[in-house]
Design a protein around this motif. Structure first.
Motif, PDB file in Angstrom:
ATOM      1  N   ILE A  97      -9.242   2.792   6.650  1.00 17.91           N
ATOM      2  CA  ILE A  97      -8.872   3.248   5.278  1.00 17.91           C
ATOM      3  C   ILE A  97      -7.485   2.963   5.102  1.00 17.91           C
ATOM      4  O   ILE A  97      -6.588   3.816   5.630  1.00 17.91           O
ATOM      5  CB  ILE A  97      -9.253   4.771   4.952  1.00 17.91           C
ATOM      6  CG1 ILE A  97     -10.922   5.197   5.439  1.00 17.91           C
ATOM      7  CG2 ILE A  97      -9.182   4.863   3.308  1.00 17.91           C
ATOM      8  CD1 ILE A  97     -11.809   4.172   4.672  1.00 17.91           C
ATOM      9  N   PHE A  98      -7.115   2.281   4.189  1.00 12.12           N
ATOM     10  CA  PHE A  98      -5.618   2.315   3.905  1.00 12.12           C
ATOM     11  C   PHE A  98      -5.430   3.216   2.702  1.00 12.12           C
ATOM     12  O   PHE A  98      -6.243   3.401   1.787  1.00 12.12           O
ATOM     13  CB  PHE A  98      -5.424   0.740   3.498  1.00 12.12           C
ATOM     14  CG  PHE A  98      -5.187  -0.334   4.565  1.00 12.12           C
ATOM     15  CD1 PHE A  98      -4.244  -0.412   5.340  1.00 12.12           C
ATOM     16  CD2 PHE A  98      -6.280  -1.063   4.725  1.00 12.12           C
ATOM     17  CE1 PHE A  98      -4.100  -1.071   6.279  1.00 12.12           C
ATOM     18  CE2 PHE A  98      -6.494  -1.958   5.973  1.00 12.12           C
ATOM     19  CZ  PHE A  98      -5.175  -2.004   6.806  1.00 12.12           C
ATOM     20  N   ARG A  99      -4.228   3.561   2.885  1.00 10.43           N
ATOM     21  CA  ARG A  99      -3.599   4.832   1.976  1.00 10.43           C
ATOM     22  C   ARG A  99      -2.332   4.387   1.471  1.00 10.43           C
ATOM     23  O   ARG A  99      -1.546   3.841   2.219  1.00 10.43           O
ATOM     24  CB  ARG A  99      -3.904   6.118   2.415  1.00 10.43           C
ATOM     25  CG  ARG A  99      -4.861   6.461   2.908  1.00 10.43           C
ATOM     26  CD  ARG A  99      -5.241   7.949   3.760  1.00 10.43           C
ATOM     27  NE  ARG A  99      -6.651   8.447   4.034  1.00 10.43           N
ATOM     28  CZ  ARG A  99      -7.364   9.267   3.248  1.00 10.43           C
ATOM     29  NH1 ARG A  99      -6.428   9.552   2.023  1.00 10.43           N
ATOM     30  NH2 ARG A  99      -8.466   9.576   3.674  1.00 10.43           N
ATOM     31  N   ARG A 100      -2.103   4.825   0.101  1.00  6.68           N
ATOM     32  CA  ARG A 100      -0.702   4.691  -0.505  1.00  6.68           C
ATOM     33  C   ARG A 100      -0.417   6.072  -0.911  1.00  6.68           C
ATOM     34  O   ARG A 100      -0.919   6.658  -1.763  1.00  6.68           O
ATOM     35  CB  ARG A 100      -0.626   3.697  -1.532  1.00  6.68           C
ATOM     36  CG  ARG A 100       0.978   3.443  -2.191  1.00  6.68           C
ATOM     37  CD  ARG A 100       0.853   2.079  -2.968  1.00  6.68           C
ATOM     38  NE  ARG A 100       0.119   2.282  -4.106  1.00  6.68           N
ATOM     39  CZ  ARG A 100      -0.518   1.105  -4.415  1.00  6.68           C
ATOM     40  NH1 ARG A 100      -0.396  -0.272  -4.175  1.00  6.68           N
ATOM     41  NH2 ARG A 100      -1.526   1.101  -5.485  1.00  6.68           N
ATOM     42  N   ASN A 101       0.884   6.598  -0.709  1.00  4.00           N
ATOM     43  CA  ASN A 101       1.377   7.950  -0.718  1.00  4.00           C
ATOM     44  C   ASN A 101       0.093   9.047  -0.581  1.00  4.00           C
ATOM     45  O   ASN A 101       0.019   9.847  -1.273  1.00  4.00           O
ATOM     46  CB  ASN A 101       1.554   8.023  -2.356  1.00  4.00           C
ATOM     47  CG  ASN A 101       2.998   7.218  -2.434  1.00  4.00           C
ATOM     48  OD1 ASN A 101       3.875   7.380  -1.632  1.00  4.00           O
ATOM     49  ND2 ASN A 101       2.932   6.541  -3.536  1.00  4.00           N
ATOM     50  N   GLY A 102      -0.731   8.788   0.564  1.00  6.93           N
ATOM     51  CA  GLY A 102      -1.821   9.669   0.976  1.00  6.93           C
ATOM     52  C   GLY A 102      -3.218   9.421   0.230  1.00  6.93           C
ATOM     53  O   GLY A 102      -4.121   9.698   0.837  1.00  6.93           O
ATOM     54  N   ARG A 103      -3.251   8.848  -0.624  1.00 10.58           N
ATOM     55  CA  ARG A 103      -4.381   8.376  -1.535  1.00 10.58           C
ATOM     56  C   ARG A 103      -5.062   7.215  -0.998  1.00 10.58           C
ATOM     57  O   ARG A 103      -4.340   5.949  -0.923  1.00 10.58           O
ATOM     58  CB  ARG A 103      -4.210   8.241  -3.155  1.00 10.58           C
ATOM     59  CG  ARG A 103      -3.580   9.372  -3.710  1.00 10.58           C
ATOM     60  CD  ARG A 103      -3.493   9.053  -5.130  1.00 10.58           C
ATOM     61  NE  ARG A 103      -4.319   9.115  -5.993  1.00 10.58           N
ATOM     62  CZ  ARG A 103      -5.475   9.799  -6.268  1.00 10.58           C
ATOM     63  NH1 ARG A 103      -5.106  11.193  -6.142  1.00 10.58           N
ATOM     64  NH2 ARG A 103      -6.413   9.588  -6.903  1.00 10.58           N
ATOM     65  N   PRO A 104      -6.473   7.186  -0.648  1.00 13.92           N
ATOM     66  CA  PRO A 104      -6.825   5.770  -0.230  1.00 13.92           C
ATOM     67  C   PRO A 104      -6.994   4.688  -1.339  1.00 13.92           C
ATOM     68  O   PRO A 104      -7.440   5.092  -2.539  1.00 13.92           O
ATOM     69  CB  PRO A 104      -8.540   6.496  -0.104  1.00 13.92           C
ATOM     70  CG  PRO A 104      -8.770   7.641  -0.917  1.00 13.92           C
ATOM     71  CD  PRO A 104      -7.206   8.028  -0.885  1.00 13.92           C
ATOM     72  N   THR A 105      -6.907   3.478  -0.925  1.00 18.84           N
ATOM     73  CA  THR A 105      -7.170   2.383  -1.731  1.00 18.84           C
ATOM     74  C   THR A 105      -7.853   1.409  -1.543  1.00 18.84           C
ATOM     75  O   THR A 105      -8.307   0.549  -2.201  1.00 18.84           O
ATOM     76  CB  THR A 105      -5.437   1.645  -1.794  1.00 18.84           C
ATOM     77  OG1 THR A 105      -5.120   1.478  -0.485  1.00 18.84           O
ATOM     78  CG2 THR A 105      -4.278   2.662  -2.572  1.00 18.84           C
TER      79      THR A 105
END
Length: 247
Positions: free
Chosen positions: A136-144
């Protein structure tokens, strides 16, 4: 940071800064060079620079910030790099991630291929065994992005590590090439849309009523060597994200 003076048009100037942003050399909050600096660096007119900056702003990659000038945005609705572009960045910069980006839940498994499209891309029969690597890729902790690597089992002979959980370093295809001498190439990305599965919505932390129909952007990239199809990447983007061309 290198700039090339080549008399480029506005699309070329925009593409140059787009790549710097996507490679992480320009991070959210960084200020782009002034119009005059860009004019001198690329040998273009002020109008050309303005058109290039407008492209970046329209794509959600940059925004005007008054006296600061044009800055890189945090792009909350712009999806992360495609798998192919991510690989290009890794090969050119050695960097796995963009600013504020991480990946989690790296798991590997041996499963029968239940997806007819992926089976066809790998030149296999439906339900033939494949190696699946999921993260799972995340940005600022949120899954994208839910990212799957569907790998032909023949790769296990040379790179048994692909069945290990956790992130593989170096990238497994590099190890494969070093051990076999076979060059790996990739087909153009295919982009489409479908309804997300319940598992994908859970992984993307999307809270919707049971059996809700949630459309998502899906990208496929197929890799080959001289023996045939080797791997298919499937990237499933979180609902509401849109993709910017990486070229």
């Amino acid at each position: 940071m290198a700039y090339v003076t080549d008399g480029s048009g506005y699309a070329d100037v925009a593409a140059h800064f787009r790549k710097l942003i996507q490679d992480g050399e320009l991070a959210p909050g960084d200020v782009l060079p002034s119009v005059q600096q860009v004019r001198e660096q690329f040998g273009v007119s002020a109008k050309t620079v303005s058109r290039a900056l407008k492209v970046l702003k329209d794509e959600g990659l940059a925004a005007s910030r008054g006296s600061l000038g044009t800055v890189v945005t945090d792009r909350p609705r712009v999806g992360p790099l495609t798998g192919a572009a991510r690989l290009d960045r890794l090969n050119s910069t050695g960097n796995h991630y963009a600013p504020a980006e991480t990946s989690t839940d790296h798991v590997a498994m041996l499963r029968g291929c239940a997806d007819p499209d992926i089976a066809d891309q790998l030149d296999l029969e439906l339900h033939d065994e494949i190696v699946i690597r999921r993260r799972i890729f995340r940005r600022n902790g949120r899954p994208t992005v839910v990212a799957l690597s569907c790998i032909n089992v023949r790769a296990l002979t040379d790179v048994p590590e692909i069945l290990q959980d956790g992130q593989l370093k170096p990238f497994w295809q590099k190890t494969y090439t070093e051990r076999t001498g076979l060059k790996v190439t990739r087909s153009p990305e295919r982009r489409g849309a479908r309804l997300a599965s319940d598992d994908e919505l859970t992984a993307l932390e999307v809270d919707v009523p049971p059996n809700a129909a949630v459309p998502v952007l899906v990208l496929h990239t197929t890799f080959h060597d001289e023996l045939g199809p080797l791997e298919v990447w499937e990237d499933v983007y979180a609902p509401g994200l849109w993709q910017v061309d990486s070229k």
